[in-house]
Design a protein around this motif. Structure first.
Motif, PDB file in Angstrom:
ATOM      1  N   VAL A 233       0.829  -1.208   0.000  1.00  5.91           N
ATOM      2  CA  VAL A 233       0.000   0.000   0.000  1.00  5.91           C
ATOM      3  C   VAL A 233       0.865   1.260   0.000  1.00  5.91           C
ATOM      4  O   VAL A 233       0.721   2.132  -0.878  1.00  5.91           O
ATOM      5  CB  VAL A 233      -0.954   0.012   1.214  1.00  5.91           C
ATOM      6  N   LEU A 236       2.821   1.744  -3.252  1.00  9.13           N
ATOM      7  CA  LEU A 236       2.024   2.294  -4.354  1.00  9.13           C
ATOM      8  C   LEU A 236       1.787   3.795  -4.168  1.00  9.13           C
ATOM      9  O   LEU A 236       1.896   4.578  -5.126  1.00  9.13           O
ATOM     10  CB  LEU A 236       0.679   1.566  -4.442  1.00  9.13           C
ATOM     11  N   PHE A 252      -6.171  -1.293  -6.583  1.00 12.92           N
ATOM     12  CA  PHE A 252      -5.425  -2.015  -5.546  1.00 12.92           C
ATOM     13  C   PHE A 252      -6.240  -2.076  -4.264  1.00 12.92           C
ATOM     14  O   PHE A 252      -7.304  -1.471  -4.149  1.00 12.92           O
ATOM     15  CB  PHE A 252      -4.067  -1.354  -5.296  1.00 12.92           C
ATOM     16  N   ASN A 253      -5.743  -2.825  -3.324  1.00  9.28           N
ATOM     17  CA  ASN A 253      -6.426  -3.024  -2.051  1.00  9.28           C
ATOM     18  C   ASN A 253      -5.841  -2.086  -1.001  1.00  9.28           C
ATOM     19  O   ASN A 253      -4.699  -2.276  -0.575  1.00  9.28           O
ATOM     20  CB  ASN A 253      -6.286  -4.482  -1.599  1.00  9.28           C
ATOM     21  N   ASN A 265      -1.083  -6.052  -4.690  1.00  9.99           N
ATOM     22  CA  ASN A 265      -0.570  -4.685  -4.532  1.00  9.99           C
ATOM     23  C   ASN A 265       0.896  -4.587  -4.916  1.00  9.99           C
ATOM     24  O   ASN A 265       1.311  -3.686  -5.654  1.00  9.99           O
ATOM     25  CB  ASN A 265      -0.747  -4.219  -3.084  1.00  9.99           C
TER      26      ASN A 265
END
Length: 310
Positions: A233, A236, A252-253, A265
């Motif tokens: 995360v 990104l 993405f998550n 991710n």
């Protein structure tokens, strides 16, 4: 030899002898065209061009066939050669601009010209691309010591005169420094982790400071490089922040709940780095998810190296 080289060129329909009547010209010996180092250099250059022009949906497959008309070179300068009638003129303008930007004021140092490029001459095309890479993307890992055997051909009224010589396409290094250069080309993070612990910690702190400097405006704070980057995360978000774009939340998550979402991710982050031309060697997304220190530092280091002064 003279007969062999021209018989071969005639078979391949690559050379029109009359096109260089009265001038000297170098041609790569046919037996050298399959040299592994030459093939590797061509592959690196093709990949670089395709990555650079990906947004223009341009795909280069052959250096000789795809660059002769100046279109691809023109795209590298954010221009387009639109008609075949303007190809040579456009190519001349492009090469003049490249020569200017490359700082090549001495014509004896220039190993290409409009006629050679337009005639699909592989030797001059590679020389041009290597010069462009060295000037505009020096971090691109070109294979060193790439050389080919060339035949220097001169056609005049008295017949054909030829001579054979070895020509280097990338920088030379002797065998004593070759091992040093190869060592120097090893991944810097792998080299770093072989040093004393305090030196490793110094570099980690520098990278950590760089990360926090670029994520603080998003309300983020990183204290543990391994753990906090394992779900992809922050990686990104950091990439988007540095490159000036926003990664859509649907891609993405944001709060990954399992290893599969974390892998998604991290894989997306590595794909983005690759699209940006930042290639990280020998990295598997699972390594980062597994909190492998070497893998995490490799990824962060390429970002640190590119953006630390910006």
């Amino acid at each position: 030899m003279e007969k062999d080289i021209f018989d071969w060129q005639k078979e391949k329909d690559l050379v029109d002898i009359n096109s260089f009547q009265g001038e000297k010209r170098k041609l790569i010996q046919p037996t050298w065209l399959k040299d592994p180092q030459l093939e590797k250099l061509k592959e690196v250059l093709v990949n670089w061009i395709n990555n650079t022009l990906k947004t223009d949906h341009i795909v280069v497959q052959s250096l000789e066939e795809d660059l002769y008309d100046g279109l691809v070179l023109h795209h590298l300068l954010e221009e387009i050669a639109v008609t075949s009638a303007a190809q040579i003129h456009k190519l001349e303008v492009i090469l003049e601009e490249f020569d200017k930007r490359l700082g090549l004021n001495d014509s004896t140092l220039i190993k290409w010209n409009v006629k050679l490029i337009h005639n699909k001459d592989l030797l001059s095309t590679i020389h041009l691309l290597v010069a462009i890479v060295k000037c505009f993307q020096p971090d691109l890992d070109l294979p060193p010591n790439v050389k080919v055997e060339v035949v220097l051909v001169e056609v005049n009224r008295n017949g054909i005169k030829s001579d054979v010589e070895i020509e280097f396409l990338t920088e030379e290094s002797d065998s004593s420094t070759g091992s040093l250069n190869n060592s120097g080309r090893e991944d810097p993070i792998e080299q770093l982790l072989k040093l004393d612990a305090h030196k490793v910690n110094t570099v980690k702190k520098a990278i950590l400071h760089f990360v926090n400097q670029n994520t603080s405006n998003m309300g983020l704070h990183v204290a543990d490089l391994n753990k906090q980057f394992s779900d992809g995360v922050i990686l990104l978000l950091l990439i988007g922040q540095l490159e000036g774009f926003f990664v859509p939340l649907c891609d993405f998550n944001l709060t990954p709940l399992n290893r599969s979402e974390m892998l998604h991710n991290v894989t997306l982050a590595l794909d983005l780095l690759n699209d940006m031309g930042l290639h990280v060697s020998n990295i598997d997304p699972q390594d980062i998810v597994s909190q492998d220190v070497t893998a995490t530092l490799k990824v962060l280091y390429v970002l640190f190296k590119k953006y630390k002064g910006k």
